[in-house]
Scaffold this motif. Structure first.
Motif, PDB file in Angstrom:
ATOM      1  N   UNK A   1     -29.164  14.229 -16.700  1.00  0.00           N
ATOM      2  CA  UNK A   1     -29.316  14.733 -15.225  1.00  0.00           C
ATOM      3  C   UNK A   1     -30.482  13.843 -14.573  1.00  0.00           C
ATOM      4  N   UNK A   2     -30.278  13.442 -13.292  1.00  0.00           N
ATOM      5  CA  UNK A   2     -31.274  12.815 -12.827  1.00  0.00           C
ATOM      6  C   UNK A   2     -31.825  13.710 -11.626  1.00  0.00           C
TER       7      UNK A   2
ATOM      8  N   UNK B   1     -25.287  12.911 -14.166  1.00  0.00           N
ATOM      9  CA  UNK B   1     -25.239  13.755 -13.115  1.00  0.00           C
ATOM     10  C   UNK B   1     -26.341  13.376 -12.086  1.00  0.00           C
ATOM     11  N   UNK B   2     -26.517  13.539 -11.072  1.00  0.00           N
ATOM     12  CA  UNK B   2     -27.434  13.603 -10.015  1.00  0.00           C
ATOM     13  C   UNK B   2     -27.659  14.649  -9.146  1.00  0.00           C
ATOM     14  N   UNK B   3     -28.930  15.218  -8.853  1.00  0.00           N
ATOM     15  CA  UNK B   3     -28.988  16.264  -7.970  1.00  0.00           C
ATOM     16  C   UNK B   3     -30.382  16.195  -7.377  1.00  0.00           C
ATOM     17  N   UNK B   4     -30.719  16.798  -6.275  1.00  0.00           N
ATOM     18  CA  UNK B   4     -31.923  16.809  -5.824  1.00  0.00           C
ATOM     19  C   UNK B   4     -31.932  17.928  -4.648  1.00  0.00           C
ATOM     20  N   UNK B   5     -33.309  18.255  -3.947  1.00  0.00           N
ATOM     21  CA  UNK B   5     -33.356  19.432  -2.914  1.00  0.00           C
ATOM     22  C   UNK B   5     -34.031  18.641  -1.852  1.00  0.00           C
TER      23      UNK B   5
ATOM     24  N   UNK C   1     -27.250  12.300  -2.412  1.00  0.00           N
ATOM     25  CA  UNK C   1     -25.745  12.051  -1.550  1.00  0.00           C
ATOM     26  C   UNK C   1     -25.704  10.661  -1.246  1.00  0.00           C
ATOM     27  N   UNK C   2     -26.511  10.042  -1.023  1.00  0.00           N
ATOM     28  CA  UNK C   2     -26.496   8.258  -0.686  1.00  0.00           C
ATOM     29  C   UNK C   2     -26.607   7.620  -1.884  1.00  0.00           C
ATOM     30  N   UNK C   3     -27.230   7.928  -3.049  1.00  0.00           N
ATOM     31  CA  UNK C   3     -27.032   7.134  -4.278  1.00  0.00           C
ATOM     32  C   UNK C   3     -25.652   7.259  -4.768  1.00  0.00           C
TER      33      UNK C   3
ATOM     34  N   UNK D   1     -20.754  11.395 -12.279  1.00  0.00           N
ATOM     35  CA  UNK D   1     -19.341  12.195 -12.213  1.00  0.00           C
ATOM     36  C   UNK D   1     -19.704  13.605 -11.680  1.00  0.00           C
ATOM     37  N   UNK D   2     -21.016  13.941 -11.649  1.00  0.00           N
ATOM     38  CA  UNK D   2     -21.568  15.331 -11.278  1.00  0.00           C
ATOM     39  C   UNK D   2     -22.666  14.853 -10.021  1.00  0.00           C
ATOM     40  N   UNK D   3     -22.517  15.445  -8.901  1.00  0.00           N
ATOM     41  CA  UNK D   3     -23.389  15.298  -7.763  1.00  0.00           C
ATOM     42  C   UNK D   3     -23.703  16.768  -7.399  1.00  0.00           C
ATOM     43  N   UNK D   4     -24.973  17.014  -7.340  1.00  0.00           N
ATOM     44  CA  UNK D   4     -25.664  18.240  -6.730  1.00  0.00           C
ATOM     45  C   UNK D   4     -26.735  18.011  -5.618  1.00  0.00           C
ATOM     46  N   UNK D   5     -26.191  18.775  -4.314  1.00  0.00           N
ATOM     47  CA  UNK D   5     -27.193  18.717  -3.175  1.00  0.00           C
ATOM     48  C   UNK D   5     -27.748  19.945  -2.822  1.00  0.00           C
TER      49      UNK D   5
END
Length: 390
Positions: free
Chosen positions: A177-178, A274-278, A286-288, A297-301
């Motif tokens: 998870x990034x 996975x990538x997520x950020x605040x 979102x843009x990466x 495969x997993x994105x968190x905004x």
């Protein structure tokens, strides 16, 4: 004999004075503040006999817009000021005092966090979600600060990496998870303010999350590292830095992935990333994920900013709808969006959701109480992580 005792006492006194100048072995106070009671009320205390007015502000105290509200402490005959809250929900909280108008930290609480250039005391109220933010008696992962080469930014940069319990003795490959911070933050933010390692330790121990590596980057591409941790030494942090939302972070993100996949045992494919950020980190996530549409495969905004700032001229932001369509065609397993009802970015997220709906892109939407706060982002991480790598 008396002379010997006198010499011994004199030496001890001299040693004590010298040691005190080097290490704080003595002093302090017996005052307990904050005191978290069994019923989840909290008492704050300040000894200030000469003060005329002592107030408390905290992230649980209702405020208007960006102006912190305060509550008044009461003074006793010995000059001790006291305030006890009502029952508080389980969470991690930050607070400060105002003593005759001067902002002050709690001298009886050594636990503090830095948020950009603001230092605040912290405490945890348990019996709920706050227990996930504590160091509990469970197996613990390791947290390291590494330096990686970033050719895209022409510098060596610092990164924080969490490896799960058992990583060092295992031969398994782990998903990654990034996890990205907001504006003014750095590679320390998710560790200190977000309690990321405690959350991961506890969720993994409870069997609610798969063991994973968590990579916490510095999204300010002009920085080598967090303030005080680079060759620039000690300087006052600022919130808005150059190139934070102009495409440079997104364009150079493969430098991070390359370092991780060359130095750690990872599942180096889309299903293992996975990538997520605040806030700003949500913007970057979102843009990466759009710019490299077959990477995650997993994105968190989490409370994400949506639009570039100013006249950002980068291919990262070109043909946004085409990028979303490509991401949809390539497939993904989770696209998760969380926002607070009073968040100043709420309308932007609402507009973005309308765009996704118009394109037929599936996502999970979580709307919470509150605004643009670490309380929400810790909760979002707690909700998001158990859904990864299933």
């Amino acid at each position: 004999m008396k002379k010997s005792i006198f010499i011994l006492v004199s030496c001890l006194m001299l040693f004590g004075v010298k040691t005190f100048s080097q290490q704080a072995l003595w002093g302090g106070s017996d005052i307990v503040s904050p005191e978290v009671h069994a019923d989840n009320t909290v008492t704050f205390r300040v000894l200030a006999p000469d003060a005329k007015d002592v107030r408390l502000t905290g992230d649980w105290v209702p405020s208007g817009d960006w102006t912190p509200a305060t509550v008044e402490l009461k003074k006793d005959e010995k000059g001790l000021w006291t305030y006890t809250t009502e029952v508080m929900s389980s969470d991690l909280y930050s607070y400060s005092f105002f003593i005759d108008g001067l902002r002050s930290n709690d001298a009886n609480n050594v636990f503090l966090n830095r948020d950009v250039s603001t230092i605040s005391n912290i405490f945890i109220v348990g019996n709920g979600v706050g227990d996930l933010y504590k160091v509990n008696k469970v197996p613990h992962g390791s947290v390291t600060r590494r330096w990686y080469d970033s050719p895209g930014n022409d510098m060596t940069r610092r990164i924080t990496i969490y490896t799960p319990p058992g990583y060092e003795t295992s031969k398994d490959k782990y998903p990654v998870l990034y996890l990205l911070h907001g504006m003014g933050g750095d590679e320390e933010a998710w560790m200190a303010l977000g309690r990321a390692s405690q959350i991961l330790d506890n969720l993994i121990a409870q069997g609610k999350a798969k063991p994973m590596i968590v990579v916490m980057t510095n999204g300010n591409v002009v920085q080598e590292a967090a303030p005080g941790e680079s060759s620039l030494g000690f300087y006052k942090p600022i919130s808005r830095l150059p190139h934070t939302m102009d495409g440079k972070m997104e364009e150079t993100f493969p430098d991070v992935i390359k370092f991780v996949e060359n130095n750690y045992r990872v599942q180096a494919d889309k299903s293992g990333r996975a990538i997520a950020g605040l806030s700003m980190g949500g913007f970057h996530s979102l843009h990466i994920s759009h710019y490299y549409p077959n990477t995650f495969d997993y994105i968190g905004l989490f409370s994400p900013a949506i639009d570039p700032i100013g006249d950002a001229n980068s291919p990262v932001y070109d043909d946004a709808e085409d990028a979303i369509r490509t991401q949809m065609q390539n497939g993904y397993k989770l696209y998760w969006i969380g926002i607070g009802k009073t968040d100043f970015l709420y309308k932007d997220v609402e507009r973005y959701r309308g765009q996704l709906d118009g394109l037929g892109m599936k996502y999970i939407y979580h709307e919470s109480e509150g605004g643009h706060t670490w309380s929400n982002w810790r909760n979002y991480l707690t909700d998001f992580v158990p859904q990864l790598f299933k």
